[in-house]
Design a protein around this motif. Structure first.
Motif, PDB file in Angstrom:
ATOM      1  N   PHE A   1       0.861  -1.182   0.000  1.00  0.00           N
ATOM      2  CA  PHE A   1       0.000   0.000   0.000  1.00  0.00           C
ATOM      3  C   PHE A   1       0.891   1.223   0.000  1.00  0.00           C
ATOM      4  N   PHE A   2       0.541   2.201  -0.803  1.00  0.00           N
ATOM      5  CA  PHE A   2       1.251   3.479  -0.760  1.00  0.00           C
ATOM      6  C   PHE A   2       0.368   4.491  -0.048  1.00  0.00           C
ATOM      7  N   GLY A   3       0.910   5.146   0.974  1.00  0.00           N
ATOM      8  CA  GLY A   3       0.147   6.158   1.703  1.00  0.00           C
ATOM      9  C   GLY A   3       0.285   5.944   3.198  1.00  0.00           C
TER      10      GLY A   3
ATOM     11  N   GLU B   1     -13.380  -1.551  -3.036  1.00  0.00           N
ATOM     12  CA  GLU B   1     -12.520  -1.567  -4.214  1.00  0.00           C
ATOM     13  C   GLU B   1     -11.422  -0.516  -4.070  1.00  0.00           C
ATOM     14  N   LYS B   2     -10.389  -0.710  -4.874  1.00  0.00           N
ATOM     15  CA  LYS B   2      -9.199   0.133  -4.854  1.00  0.00           C
ATOM     16  C   LYS B   2      -9.512   1.644  -4.967  1.00  0.00           C
ATOM     17  N   ASP B   3     -10.390   2.000  -5.899  1.00  0.00           N
ATOM     18  CA  ASP B   3     -10.732   3.411  -6.132  1.00  0.00           C
ATOM     19  C   ASP B   3     -11.340   4.053  -4.895  1.00  0.00           C
TER      20      ASP B   3
ATOM     21  N   VAL C   1      -4.931   6.143   0.418  1.00  0.00           N
ATOM     22  CA  VAL C   1      -3.965   5.049   0.256  1.00  0.00           C
ATOM     23  C   VAL C   1      -4.179   4.335  -1.082  1.00  0.00           C
ATOM     24  N   THR C   2      -3.088   4.143  -1.823  1.00  0.00           N
ATOM     25  CA  THR C   2      -3.174   3.347  -3.049  1.00  0.00           C
ATOM     26  C   THR C   2      -2.855   1.902  -2.727  1.00  0.00           C
ATOM     27  N   VAL C   3      -3.798   1.037  -3.024  1.00  0.00           N
ATOM     28  CA  VAL C   3      -3.536  -0.400  -2.870  1.00  0.00           C
ATOM     29  C   VAL C   3      -2.873  -0.857  -4.169  1.00  0.00           C
ATOM     30  N   ALA C   4      -1.539  -0.839  -4.179  1.00  0.00           N
ATOM     31  CA  ALA C   4      -0.836  -1.182  -5.421  1.00  0.00           C
ATOM     32  C   ALA C   4      -0.941  -2.676  -5.689  1.00  0.00           C
ATOM     33  N   ILE C   5      -0.699  -3.488  -4.653  1.00  0.00           N
ATOM     34  CA  ILE C   5      -0.964  -4.925  -4.785  1.00  0.00           C
ATOM     35  C   ILE C   5      -1.582  -5.452  -3.493  1.00  0.00           C
TER      36      ILE C   5
ATOM     37  N   GLY D   1      -1.167  -7.546 -17.065  1.00  0.00           N
ATOM     38  CA  GLY D   1      -2.294  -6.768 -16.550  1.00  0.00           C
ATOM     39  C   GLY D   1      -2.214  -5.391 -17.157  1.00  0.00           C
ATOM     40  N   PRO D   2      -3.314  -4.639 -17.113  1.00  0.00           N
ATOM     41  CA  PRO D   2      -3.286  -3.293 -17.665  1.00  0.00           C
ATOM     42  C   PRO D   2      -2.370  -2.381 -16.849  1.00  0.00           C
ATOM     43  N   SER D   3      -2.060  -1.239 -17.398  1.00  0.00           N
ATOM     44  CA  SER D   3      -1.229  -0.263 -16.718  1.00  0.00           C
ATOM     45  C   SER D   3      -1.859   0.097 -15.373  1.00  0.00           C
ATOM     46  N   GLY D   4      -1.056   0.122 -14.341  1.00  0.00           N
ATOM     47  CA  GLY D   4      -1.549   0.465 -13.016  1.00  0.00           C
ATOM     48  C   GLY D   4      -2.075  -0.715 -12.222  1.00  0.00           C
ATOM     49  N   SER D   5      -2.003  -1.903 -12.790  1.00  0.00           N
ATOM     50  CA  SER D   5      -2.573  -3.067 -12.091  1.00  0.00           C
ATOM     51  C   SER D   5      -1.631  -3.628 -11.026  1.00  0.00           C
ATOM     52  N   GLY D   6      -0.385  -3.117 -10.978  1.00  0.00           N
ATOM     53  CA  GLY D   6       0.500  -3.524  -9.881  1.00  0.00           C
ATOM     54  C   GLY D   6       1.675  -4.402 -10.281  1.00  0.00           C
ATOM     55  N   LYS D   7       1.876  -4.588 -11.573  1.00  0.00           N
ATOM     56  CA  LYS D   7       2.931  -5.500 -12.048  1.00  0.00           C
ATOM     57  C   LYS D   7       4.315  -5.051 -11.603  1.00  0.00           C
ATOM     58  N   SER D   8       4.620  -3.779 -11.857  1.00  0.00           N
ATOM     59  CA  SER D   8       5.959  -3.286 -11.501  1.00  0.00           C
ATOM     60  C   SER D   8       6.178  -3.343  -9.998  1.00  0.00           C
ATOM     61  N   THR D   9       5.139  -3.071  -9.253  1.00  0.00           N
ATOM     62  CA  THR D   9       5.277  -3.135  -7.803  1.00  0.00           C
ATOM     63  C   THR D   9       5.638  -4.559  -7.369  1.00  0.00           C
ATOM     64  N   VAL D  10       5.044  -5.541  -8.015  1.00  0.00           N
ATOM     65  CA  VAL D  10       5.392  -6.930  -7.682  1.00  0.00           C
ATOM     66  C   VAL D  10       6.882  -7.180  -7.922  1.00  0.00           C
ATOM     67  N   VAL D  11       7.389  -6.811  -9.105  1.00  0.00           N
ATOM     68  CA  VAL D  11       8.816  -7.094  -9.347  1.00  0.00           C
ATOM     69  C   VAL D  11       9.716  -6.258  -8.450  1.00  0.00           C
ATOM     70  N   ARG D  12       9.303  -5.039  -8.165  1.00  0.00           N
ATOM     71  CA  ARG D  12      10.142  -4.212  -7.282  1.00  0.00           C
ATOM     72  C   ARG D  12      10.170  -4.756  -5.866  1.00  0.00           C
ATOM     73  N   CYS D  13       9.105  -5.406  -5.468  1.00  0.00           N
ATOM     74  CA  CYS D  13       9.122  -6.041  -4.139  1.00  0.00           C
ATOM     75  C   CYS D  13      10.028  -7.265  -4.143  1.00  0.00           C
TER      76      CYS D  13
ATOM     77  N   LEU E   1      13.286  -3.376  -3.994  1.00  0.00           N
ATOM     78  CA  LEU E   1      13.383  -1.955  -4.301  1.00  0.00           C
ATOM     79  C   LEU E   1      12.190  -1.258  -3.650  1.00  0.00           C
ATOM     80  N   GLN E   2      11.130  -2.022  -3.427  1.00  0.00           N
ATOM     81  CA  GLN E   2       9.999  -1.565  -2.629  1.00  0.00           C
ATOM     82  C   GLN E   2       9.869  -2.510  -1.447  1.00  0.00           C
ATOM     83  N   HIS E   3       9.613  -1.950  -0.278  1.00  0.00           N
ATOM     84  CA  HIS E   3       9.409  -2.810   0.881  1.00  0.00           C
ATOM     85  C   HIS E   3       7.923  -3.165   0.960  1.00  0.00           C
TER      86      HIS E   3
HETATM   87  N1  ADP Z   1       5.902   5.049  -5.456  1.00  0.00           N
HETATM   88  C1  ADP Z   1       4.564   5.063  -5.557  1.00  0.00           C
HETATM   89  N2  ADP Z   1       3.817   5.884  -4.811  1.00  0.00           N
HETATM   90  C2  ADP Z   1       2.466   5.897  -4.900  1.00  0.00           C
HETATM   91  N3  ADP Z   1       1.756   5.118  -5.710  1.00  0.00           N
HETATM   92  C3  ADP Z   1       2.446   4.266  -6.482  1.00  0.00           C
HETATM   93  C4  ADP Z   1       3.874   4.195  -6.464  1.00  0.00           C
HETATM   94  N4  ADP Z   1       4.267   3.247  -7.353  1.00  0.00           N
HETATM   95  C5  ADP Z   1       3.143   2.760  -7.892  1.00  0.00           C
HETATM   96  N5  ADP Z   1       2.044   3.364  -7.385  1.00  0.00           N
HETATM   97  C6  ADP Z   1       0.643   3.062  -7.715  1.00  0.00           C
HETATM   98  O1  ADP Z   1       0.458   1.677  -7.538  1.00  0.00           O
HETATM   99  C7  ADP Z   1      -0.362   1.149  -8.549  1.00  0.00           C
HETATM  100  C8  ADP Z   1       0.358   0.044  -9.283  1.00  0.00           C
HETATM  101  O2  ADP Z   1       1.429   0.581 -10.019  1.00  0.00           O
HETATM  102  P1  ADP Z   1       2.453  -0.283 -10.857  1.00  0.00           P
HETATM  103  O3  ADP Z   1       2.909  -1.390 -10.011  1.00  0.00           O
HETATM  104  O4  ADP Z   1       3.466   0.643 -11.394  1.00  0.00           O
HETATM  105  O5  ADP Z   1       1.494  -0.842 -12.009  1.00  0.00           O
HETATM  106  P2  ADP Z   1       1.873  -1.428 -13.449  1.00  0.00           P
HETATM  107  O6  ADP Z   1       3.318  -1.763 -13.453  1.00  0.00           O
HETATM  108  O7  ADP Z   1       0.978  -2.629 -13.580  1.00  0.00           O
HETATM  109  O8  ADP Z   1       1.513  -0.384 -14.437  1.00  0.00           O
HETATM  110  C9  ADP Z   1      -0.758   2.310  -9.442  1.00  0.00           C
HETATM  111  O9  ADP Z   1      -2.014   2.782  -9.018  1.00  0.00           O
HETATM  112  C10 ADP Z   1       0.331   3.323  -9.165  1.00  0.00           C
HETATM  113  O10 ADP Z   1      -0.140   4.628  -9.366  1.00  0.00           O
END
Ligand code: ADP
Ligand code: MG
Length: 401
Positions: free
Chosen positions: A23-25, A40-42, A50-54, A71-83, A87-89
């Motif tokens: 979660f971001f926030g 839901e996330k929104d 708080v953004t529920v990234a994953i 998954g579509p943009s914003g679905s949390g893919k990058s956050t998964v790999v960064r965890c 790179l993300q805790h």
């Molecule tokens: N550092 C951050 N701070 C706040 N929100 C973030 C941060 N990184 C990602 N998010 C949010 O988390 C959600 C997932 O992002 P991300 O993992 O980048 O998705 P994807 O890679 O699938 O496009 C998005 O809503 C994004 O805006």
């Protein structure tokens, strides 16, 4: 205990992501409460900031396999790999890599992990423009203190593996996008990592370069048997690359499975929508669309029986099998009538034996042209030559997009 169980299992699980959330926030407790209540996330973002990234993401990756996350943009893919490489805790959950939870590693251990165990390839290449190709690829071993000759030897091997032999002294600015990403891959491989994380590595490339790189990566993977987590937002790419595919939406994994599993039994409407444009004929094989023939005739059977079989089943041709159930050919109603008229004891002499057959594991896409040339549904035979089923032209057409 968990780790013991995993190491005994075969196939070997290199990476096991367990109930991972990020979660971001600030107000994460409130966000978690809302999640528990089914929000839901929104809605959570609106009310708590708080953004529920994953949220509660779990999956396993087997050694030597490609796990594709789509998954579509914003679905949390990058956050998964960064965890995965911290790179993300993560807010909660476990990331068991080779038996150890990376979330609990100290700074030094994490350093080691990123230097030699897990390498990353980025969409934006992330190359150093002041270094040439060789200088980029040798970077990892250089940081690890490998001596110059040895690291250059390793780098040249990887450069040649990605097809950039002769380009090692070029500067990064002289390279096309596809070539830059080849450098990115060579650099990652030069660390000889146990796990390769690739976050939309081909998304910035034009379609042709992209197809080249998909092919290239698959052949490299075949050679080196690397374990890869491959992120993409393109379903065709996910299905082409992934042994297993996870479909993400709104920070959750909607379904995990092989491309075939997903095609054959999509878990819900979202997944179905996602799969909509996919060419099923390239994913499903003949066995998935074959049916049992309604009408079988024995090679030595008499013409009257064959005629009766066909008329009872309301068909104008029947598949003929021999004594050992092996496929022999097709007999038409016309042929059987002629045999009866000629007072033949069996249909044997009127069997059409020159009939195309296909094997069960052939991709549907590979039988389209055969099917359009044959007057009968295709006979599918198993590995012992027995009739396993038939495939009608209608079944093929209904699976084409
Ligand atoms: N550092 C951050 N701070 C706040 N929100 C973030 C941060 N990184 C990602 N998010 C949010 O988390 C959600 C997932 O992002 P991300 O993992 O980048 O998705 P994807 O890679 O699938 O496009 C998005 O809503 C994004 O805006
Ligand atoms: Mg992303």
């Amino acid at each position: 205990m968990n780790q013991e169980r995993m190491s005994c299992e075969s196939p070997e699980i290199v990476l096991s992501v367990r109930h991972l959330s990020k979660f971001f926030g600030i107000n994460r407790a409130a966000a978690r409460n809302m999640l528990h209540e089914g929000a839901e996330k929104d809605e959570i973002l609106r009310e708590t900031g708080v953004t529920v990234a994953i949220d509660d993401v779990s999956f396993d990756v087997e050694r030597g396999k490609i796990f594709a996350l789509i998954g579509p943009s914003g679905s949390g893919k990058s956050t998964v790999v960064r965890c995965i490489n911290m790179l993300q805790h993560p807010t909660s959950g476990e990331i068991i890599f080779e038996g150890r939870d990376v979330v609990r590693m100290n700074t030094r251990e994490l350093h080691d992990l990123r230097r030699s165990k897990i390498s990353m390839v980025f969409q934006s290449f992330g190359l150093m423009s002041h270094r040439d190709v060789l200088g980029n690829v040798t970077y990892g071993p250089e940081v690890r203190g490998v001596d110059k000759n040895e690291r250059e030897r390793m780098a040249m091997e990887m450069i040649s593996l990605v097809g950039l032999e002769g380009w090692e002294r070029k500067s990064i600015g002289d390279l096309s996008g596809g070539m830059k990403q080849r450098v990115g891959i060579a650099r990652a491989l030069c660390n000889n990592p146990d796990l390769l994380l690739m976050d939309e590595p081909f998304s910035a490339l034009d379609p042709l370069a992209r197809r080249d790189m998909q092919f290239e990566l698959l052949s490299i993977q075949k050679k080196l048997e690397k374990t890869i987590v491959f992120i993409t937002h393109d379903i065709d790419e996910a299905f082409k690359m992934g042994d297993t595919v996870g479909i993400m939406r709104n920070g959750r994994i909607e379904q995990l499975g092989t491309p075939k599993d997903l095609m054959l039994s999509p878990a819900n409407e979202h997944v179905r929508e996602f799969l909509d444009g996919v060419d099923r004929t390239k994913i499903l094989s003949v066995r998935h669309i074959m049916i049992k023939p309604s009408c079988l005739v024995r090679e030595q059977g008499d013409p009257s029986t064959a005629i009766r079989e066909m008329s009872e089943n309301d068909v104008s041709s029947a598949y003929v099998i021999g004594r050992g159930m092996e496929f022999v050919g097709v007999v038409t109603l016309g042929g059987a009538l002629q045999a009866r008229k000629d007072r033949l004891s069996s249909v044997s002499s009127v069997i059409i034996r020159d009939v195309s057959t296909v094997e069960q594991d052939t991709m549907i896409s590979d039988i389209i042209s055969v099917a359009s040339d044959t007057p009968f549904p295709l006979a599918v035979i198993d590995d012992r030559g027995r009739l396993a089923g038939i495939v009608s032209r209608a079944a093929i057409l209904s699976n084409m997009s």
